[in-house]
Design an enzyme around this catalytic site. Sequence first.
Site, mmCIF file in Angstrom:
data_model
loop_
_atom_site.group_PDB
_atom_site.id
_atom_site.type_symbol
_atom_site.label_atom_id
_atom_site.label_comp_id
_atom_site.label_asym_id
_atom_site.label_seq_id
_atom_site.Cartn_x
_atom_site.Cartn_y
_atom_site.Cartn_z
ATOM 1 N N HIS A 72 0.840 -1.193 0.000
ATOM 2 C CA HIS A 72 0.000 0.000 0.000
ATOM 3 C C HIS A 72 0.880 1.249 0.000
ATOM 4 C CE1 HIS A 72 -4.001 -1.824 1.661
ATOM 5 N NE2 HIS A 72 -3.514 -2.465 0.612
ATOM 6 N N TYR A 201 -9.353 5.186 7.667
ATOM 7 C CA TYR A 201 -9.475 5.591 9.061
ATOM 8 C C TYR A 201 -10.546 6.680 9.118
ATOM 9 C CZ TYR A 201 -5.095 3.236 10.381
ATOM 10 O OH TYR A 201 -4.114 2.306 10.655
ATOM 11 N N PRO A 294 -3.692 -0.043 18.822
ATOM 12 C CA PRO A 294 -3.404 -0.475 17.452
ATOM 13 C C PRO A 294 -3.639 0.572 16.377
ATOM 14 C CG PRO A 294 -5.485 -1.390 18.194
ATOM 15 C CD PRO A 294 -4.879 -0.700 19.383
ATOM 16 N N LYS A 298 1.658 -0.088 15.194
ATOM 17 C CA LYS A 298 3.037 -0.111 15.658
ATOM 18 C C LYS A 298 3.428 -1.355 16.441
ATOM 19 C CE LYS A 298 3.700 2.659 13.450
ATOM 20 N NZ LYS A 298 4.678 2.763 12.379
ATOM 21 N N TYR A 384 3.986 6.504 10.286
ATOM 22 C CA TYR A 384 3.169 5.333 9.970
ATOM 23 C C TYR A 384 3.962 4.323 9.148
ATOM 24 C CZ TYR A 384 -1.157 2.755 8.983
ATOM 25 O OH TYR A 384 -2.133 1.786 8.910
#
Length: 391
Positions: A72, A201, A294, A298, A384
Amino acid sequence: MRTQVAIVGAGPAGMLLAHLLAADGIDSVVVESRSEEYVAGRIRAGILEQSTVDLLRAVGLGERLEREADRHSGIYLQWPDERHHLDFVALTGRSVWVYGQTEVQKDLVTAAHARGQQVVYEIADTALHDLETDHPSVTFTDAHGTGRRLEADAVVGCDGSFGPSRAAVPDAVRRTWERTYPYSWLGILADVAPSTDELIYAWHPDGFALHSMRSSEVSRFYLQVPNDTDLADWPDDRIWDSLAGRLGDGQEGWSLGAGPITDRSVLPMRSFVQEPMRHGRLFLAGDAAHIVPPTGAKGLNLAVADVALLAPALAAWVRGRDTRLVDAYSETALRRVWRCTHFSWWMTTMLHSVEDPFDRQLQRSQLRWVTSSEAGAAGLAENYAGLPIGF
């Protein structure tokens, strides 16, 4: 029994550490309270950072990942009536991969069998001894009820939040920091193709939602729920209706696909850090030393970073008595731990709905800044997609 490094815990952290040590000519024995099948089947993390993928490739664990993982370039951030794509590759040159922890575990177990790694499963009564001496050991009762002692030069605790390793650090030595969040995640696995090419998200007044995936045929979803949530209060129809509302089903022509739910659970949200990550000849790695919510993906990646630092440090120490890397391990690892702890907290507090209307406006302002400012987007992308090992 005698070995150079005794590893408590056969999850990804412990098995990867054993793999890295073996590649450096260091012998280890792994002990685990659960069965091999139980450990392999645990549904956990699904996103691998660039640094994690680079390491797995470098140590011969990337063949199936290359074939089956889904690369991704970024994620979507959304709130009602708006959805924005953050392109990590354009911002930082780094990607993430969708490849579940269960798949990483399969690769590690296959490699362990191939090299004849000794792993003792289904043990009980595990205890750590003489950690401040030159002769540390681990005692346990094996699956046949026989008491055994494993002697080693070093003991590494990769046994998670509830194992004995974390508690083996004396109260007078350890320091802990903890944050319990006022909400949980209701997570499901569903046999339905993902309705998105990359993770979504979503901030929503009714609560956060996340659309993730495990494969081209299996999707993973999460819903923000109260901490005291009973799964019996969430039948399938309620779950899908809530996901559709929070993810914006019908917004700009996008629709959410639904399918049979094969797994569901409630996951508490918690941050925890214990220092130091070394005491005498005991070293902590992964969830034994730190836990993150979560939201920032990480947890597994932090465990990989820990053992990537620890393996060469132990090899230098055990082989040549060079203590420089082991002496620096805790401080070096904790720099990354606290950076990732902060990022996970930041993502969590930005995206999870709260009752205070002032805080809600702050969340919306933060989301607008991250999605409209290149500097804001780059900061999220850098954290991220993952910082270099050893940061």
